[in-house]
Design a protein around this motif. Structure first.
Motif, short mmCIF file in Angstrom:
data_model
loop_
_atom_site.label_atom_id
_atom_site.label_comp_id
_atom_site.label_asym_id
_atom_site.label_seq_id
_atom_site.Cartn_x
_atom_site.Cartn_y
_atom_site.Cartn_z
N VAL A 192 6.84 4.06 8.63
CA VAL A 192 6.17 3.88 9.92
C VAL A 192 5.19 5.03 10.17
O VAL A 192 4.11 4.83 10.75
N VAL A 193 5.52 6.20 9.68
CA VAL A 193 4.62 7.35 9.83
C VAL A 193 3.39 7.17 8.94
O VAL A 193 2.26 7.43 9.36
N LEU A 194 3.63 6.69 7.73
CA LEU A 194 2.52 6.44 6.82
C LEU A 194 1.57 5.40 7.42
O LEU A 194 0.34 5.56 7.39
N ILE A 245 -2.50 14.32 7.68
CA ILE A 245 -3.30 15.32 8.39
C ILE A 245 -3.88 14.73 9.68
O ILE A 245 -3.89 15.37 10.73
N PHE A 246 -4.30 13.47 9.60
CA PHE A 246 -4.82 12.82 10.82
C PHE A 246 -3.73 12.66 11.88
O PHE A 246 -4.00 12.81 13.07
N VAL A 247 -2.51 12.35 11.42
CA VAL A 247 -1.41 12.23 12.37
C VAL A 247 -1.20 13.57 13.06
O VAL A 247 -1.09 13.65 14.29
N LEU A 298 5.50 12.09 17.91
CA LEU A 298 6.81 11.59 17.50
C LEU A 298 6.91 11.54 15.97
O LEU A 298 7.90 11.95 15.37
N ALA A 299 5.84 11.04 15.37
CA ALA A 299 5.82 10.89 13.91
C ALA A 299 5.94 12.24 13.22
O ALA A 299 6.67 12.39 12.23
N ILE A 300 5.24 13.23 13.75
CA ILE A 300 5.30 14.56 13.14
C ILE A 300 6.73 15.11 13.23
O ILE A 300 7.29 15.60 12.25
N LEU A 301 7.34 14.98 14.41
CA LEU A 301 8.70 15.51 14.56
C LEU A 301 9.68 14.77 13.65
O LEU A 301 10.53 15.36 12.99
#
Lengths: 273, 288, 354
Positions: A111-113, B37-39, B262-265
């Protein structure tokens, strides 16, 4: 005696736990009606018939095949030279790169990807987000370990480095080595990696649901919608994925014997999520 | 010594082989690192300006805090149960001898090849309001099927479904540990008169502890990142981190920056836990 | 100039020095063995000659030509690998034919040559088998035939027998020697097994830490080791750490040790006396050796091992253990542990290393 009985009982329970879904879905796919009864009533092929005649489903299936084949092709093109270099160079740095790639699907949740693809590549001119292209590229990353690992296991099983040195010392050139030694001997690894990648790609849902649009939905995405149709149809649609996965697994188990590696070691990293 | 001979050549003579890695490094860079990196960048932007507002929101707003709470609760529960069931099962499988073990391990991989959707749907068929097990329980104990199956669509239901693909992972990690355990040590300890408890504590535990920790880390990381099964079972009804990220992506009008934070954490958490697994398990088993 | 010549060759892997200014000259047609423990640089030497690596410095000549400017193919070197490295997808015939095909030889020449080689190594009947269908010993023979097929200038064998069991190993050892003699190919053989090295070679180079410690005929290496390392590596030996008293007498553990040939050393320098167990004579108390009572020490039996024709007895003299080999006999069997005995060191056979 008690110990034996206990161990037998726990194994039976465990195996039933694994097989119960497969059995129920397979039976359900042929049941006319399944509501409020333990097992479905009546026998019909109607659900499979609908599955293969409804445009939404067979088109999605076709797209899934296109995605899977493209992913396999790209991953092989990337992984064969990389696997070769990793095995021949024997460098510590490359080894850590390899063990990083193996764990990618868990370390970076899909989901992050998917989110990253949207953040980075959601530009109108690129035609990546919402198109199969984007899904293919994202799945390449997600399935990379499944292509790479069998290739490396294959080369290591061959002791490729000394095979190649032997061939060079006998006067062979690069092309001759590739044609007579590399291609025939690496085939099991290529086949095993392709099947594994296929299995992972075909059932992949997380990236698909994020990165496709209504015009580029793959099979798992439309399958999700089928859950709300009716149980028989949902079972038929799901069983297709179940059997594709199980046949892939059979293929992998067979191929893994040839390259003397435990297939489970690779799968531990993904699936089921 | 002639000057001609003074070439500082190190280990690999065929350095050009590093070129073979270019395609791999390119796709990893373009389609993994660049997106990440964009995230990271977007997580640090709020209304076009550099700020920690997104992270601040996550640590203060209930929606986000509770998603982490539920995710952690779910993952810790599945990890604990999966470990406790997986260890004895792995031992039973290991003791069956090599041929049975081969077969059982292949069967064990079945859940790992299934799409999360398949697992999710299976549990509707098994434990849903007209599911197979639900109806058996109804016949036996006369329970109300609708009330009973309601739990399936909460985080508790996810625990059961997740175990389907977590227990196999524990088993696979642990059978490797049993196989590499030196069983002579056990005989030696017992023959020297050590009690079973002492033997367990001093001989078995230290030998298998790394694998147990490795296995549980793996289970935890997989649970944290899993999405398909939860989505199939609950739609976005259970507030766990991956589903919340998805909601932010799919629903227009919500700030995507929050999803990025959220995604980074989430990634930091899963990656660091996977590192534990890698240190304790992969390194050992790939260097035979 | 030798047929193969290494001059001041050095090679490092990171911080590890694999070869340290190595000089080696191999004569045409001889079988030279590089003997040493793992990590001594012997395999690195082989790989440098083969062309799989380049030295950091130094020069390598093969048949008078600078090998460093030649490709692996041009060097025309046959190699037998430790793990055989047979091509698993090709039959025995095609394995042996590989080098000839790669070099574009005619079909007829290939057939004749391969047939001849398969007969020489005695597995002509297995020509169409795959390597995986052969025993370890047979695989080894195929590897040898494959290396010889290209009529190499040099044959390199890297621990070729280490993966085989003792019986096959002993048989193949002589086979290799015979084949090498017949083909007359200049051969470098790498092993860590001293017995193998001494039995097969024309000359042996004992290597340690990237250098050659001693180079000579097997008998010379065995009888006259020039360093403690060589002495230790080529056989079981007693090492007596002593100091010089005068040119003819040493002091060992407070005893005087009279030498047959004087050493020209200043008094009080440290030396090691190397003596083989078979040159330490054992006497019961009260027995008077015919050879006189020089270098006769009293000690206690601390153990004995029956080795077939001979029996090895460990005798503790003061706190040092000396091994003594005697022909197995009732007298030796009757020795009890702790029993007092006399040992006589035959210094004419001893070697004093400074």
């Amino acid at each position: 005696m008690l110990k034996k009985g206990l161990s037998f009982a726990s194994l039976t329970l465990y195996i039933s736990f694994i097989f119960l879904p497969i059995v129920l879905i397979s039976i359900g796919a042929f049941g006319q009606k399944w509501f409020g009864t333990l097992l479905p009533e009546g026998f019909t092929l109607r659900w499979y018939g609908e599955l293969f005649t409804q445009r939404m489903y067979y088109e999605a299936l076709l797209r899934s095949m296109i995605v899977a084949i493209s992913v396999i092709a790209i991953n092989l093109a990337v992984s064969i030279p990389a696997a070769y270099a990793i095995v021949v160079l024997e460098s510590k740095l490359l080894r850590s790169l390899y063990s990083f790639i193996i764990l990618l699907p868990i370390a970076i949740p899909p989901v992050v990807l998917g989110l990253g693809f949207i953040d980075a590549y959601n530009l109108p001119g690129l035609k990546i987000i919402g198109y199969l292209k984007g899904l293919i590229l994202a799945q390449c990353i997600y399935t990379l370990p499944f292509t790479l690992k069998p290739l490396i296991a294959n080369l290591e099983m061959l002791s490729w480095k000394s095979i190649e040195e032997a061939a060079y010392s006998l006067g062979a050139n690069v092309l001759y080595i590739i044609r007579r030694l590399l291609i025939p001997n690496l085939t099991p690894g290529v086949v095993a990696g392709s099947i594994m990648t296929f299995a992972m790609s075909v059932g992949e849902f997380q990236l698909a649901v994020i990165l496709t649009s209504s015009k580029s939905q793959t099979y798992p995405v439309v399958l999700y919608q089928a859950f709300y149709v009716n149980t028989g149809f949902a079972c038929a649609a799901t069983s297709l994925l179940v059997w594709m996965s199980i046949f892939s697994l059979l293929g992998i188990v067979y191929m893994s014997k040839l390259i003397k590696t435990a297939p489970e070691r690779t799968y531990i990293g993904a699936g089921g999520a | 010594m002639g000057k001609r001979g003074l070439r500082p050549v190190k280990m690999g003579e065929r350095r050009y082989l590093y070129l073979f890695l270019i395609p791999l490094i390119m796709i990893i860079t373009l389609f993994l690192l660049v997106p990440l990196i964009f995230v990271l960048r977007d997580s640090l932007l709020s209304q076009g300006r550099l700020s920690l507002a997104n992270y601040y929101a996550i640590f203060t707003k209930r929606l986000y805090l509770s998603s982490f709470k539920t995710s952690l609760l779910l993952s810790l529960t599945t990890t604990a149960i999966g470990t406790l069931i997986g260890i004895p099962l792995s031992y039973v499988i290991y003791r069956r001898g090599p041929r049975a073990q081969d077969l059982l391990l292949s069967l064990t991989s079945i859940p790992l090849v299934f799409s999360g959707l398949v697992v999710g749907f299976s549990f509707i068929v098994i434990l849903g309001s007209s599911g197979f097990i639900t109806l058996i329980l109804k016949k036996l104990f006369n329970i109300n099927p609708v009330e009973f199956s309601a739990f399936l669509f909460t985080w508790k239901g996810l625990v059961i479904a997740y175990l389907y693909f977590l227990i196999p992972r524990m088993i696979l990690t642990m059978t490797a540990a049993w196989a590499s355990f030196d069983w002579n040590l056990l005989d030696a300890a017992l023959s020297l008169g050590a009690s079973y408890t002492l033997t367990f504590r001093k001989v078995i535990l230290p030998a298998i502890a790394p694998s147990v920790i490795a296995g549980s880390s793996l289970l935890f990381a997989v649970s944290m990142g899993a999405f398909g099964t939860a989505f199939a079972l609950t739609g976005t009804g259970v507030n766990i981190v991956p589903l919340l990220i998805y909601t932010h992506i799919s629903e227009v009008g919500i700030e995507l920056g929050r999803a990025d934070a959220l995604a980074i954490l989430l990634t930091l958490l899963t990656t660091s836990i996977v590192m534990i697994y890698e240190r304790l398990f992969v390194r050992r088993s790939t260097r035979v | 100039m030798g047929y193969i010549e290494l001059r001041n060759v050095s090679k490092r892997f990171g911080k590890v020095v694999a070869l340290d200014n190595l000089n080696l000259s191999v004569e045409k047609g001889e079988l030279l063995t590089l003997l040493g423990p793992s990590g001594c640089g012997k395999t690195t030497t082989l790989r440098l000659i083969a062309g799989f690596m380049k030295p950091d410095s130094g020069e390598i000549y093969i048949d008078g030509k600078n090998a460093l400017s030649m490709s692996i193919k041009e060097r025309k070197i046959g190699i037998v690998f430790q793990n055989y490295a047979l091509f698993p997808n090709l039959s025995v015939f095609e394995n042996v034919a590989f080098g000839l095909r790669a070099r574009g030889e005619s079909e007829r020449k290939i057939r004749d040559k391969v047939q001849q080689l398969l007969e020489m190594i005695g597995i002509a009947d297995k020509a169409s088998s795959l390597p995986s269908e052969l025993s370890g010993g047979q695989q080894q023979r195929v590897a040898l035939a494959r290396a010889l097929a290209i009529e190499p200038k040099v044959l390199l064998l890297d621990e070729p027998l280490s993966a085989l069991d003792a019986k096959v190993r002993n048989m193949l050892r002589f086979e290799i020697k015979r084949i090498q003699r017949e083909s007359g190919v200049t051969t470098i053989y790498v092993t860590h097994d001293q017995e193998e090295a001494l039995s097969i070679s024309d000359r042996v180079a004992v290597m340690n830490k990237g250098r050659i410690e001693q180079l000579g005929a097997p008998a010379e290496i065995y009888l006259n080791p020039s360093t403690k390392f060589v002495a230790d590596f080529v056989g079981v030996n007693n090492f007596l750490e002593a100091v010089t008293w005068n040119g003819e007498t040493l002091l060992w553990e407070g005893y005087q040790l009279k030498l047959k040939t004087p050493v020209g050393l200043t008094p009080n320098s440290k030396v090691t006396v190397v003596i083989r167990p078979e040159d330490v004579l054992l006497f019961k108390l009260g027995e008077i050796p015919e050879e006189g009572e020089e270098n006769l020490f009293r000690g206690r039996v601390s153990g004995k091992i029956f080795l077939g024709p001979i029996t090895r007895v460990a005798v503790k003299v003061k706190e040092k253990v000396i091994l003594s080999d005697s022909i197995s006999s009732e007298k030796i069997f009757s020795l009890a542990e702790g029993e007092e005995v006399m040992v006589k060191i035959d210094t004419s056979k001893a070697k004093v290393i400074t």
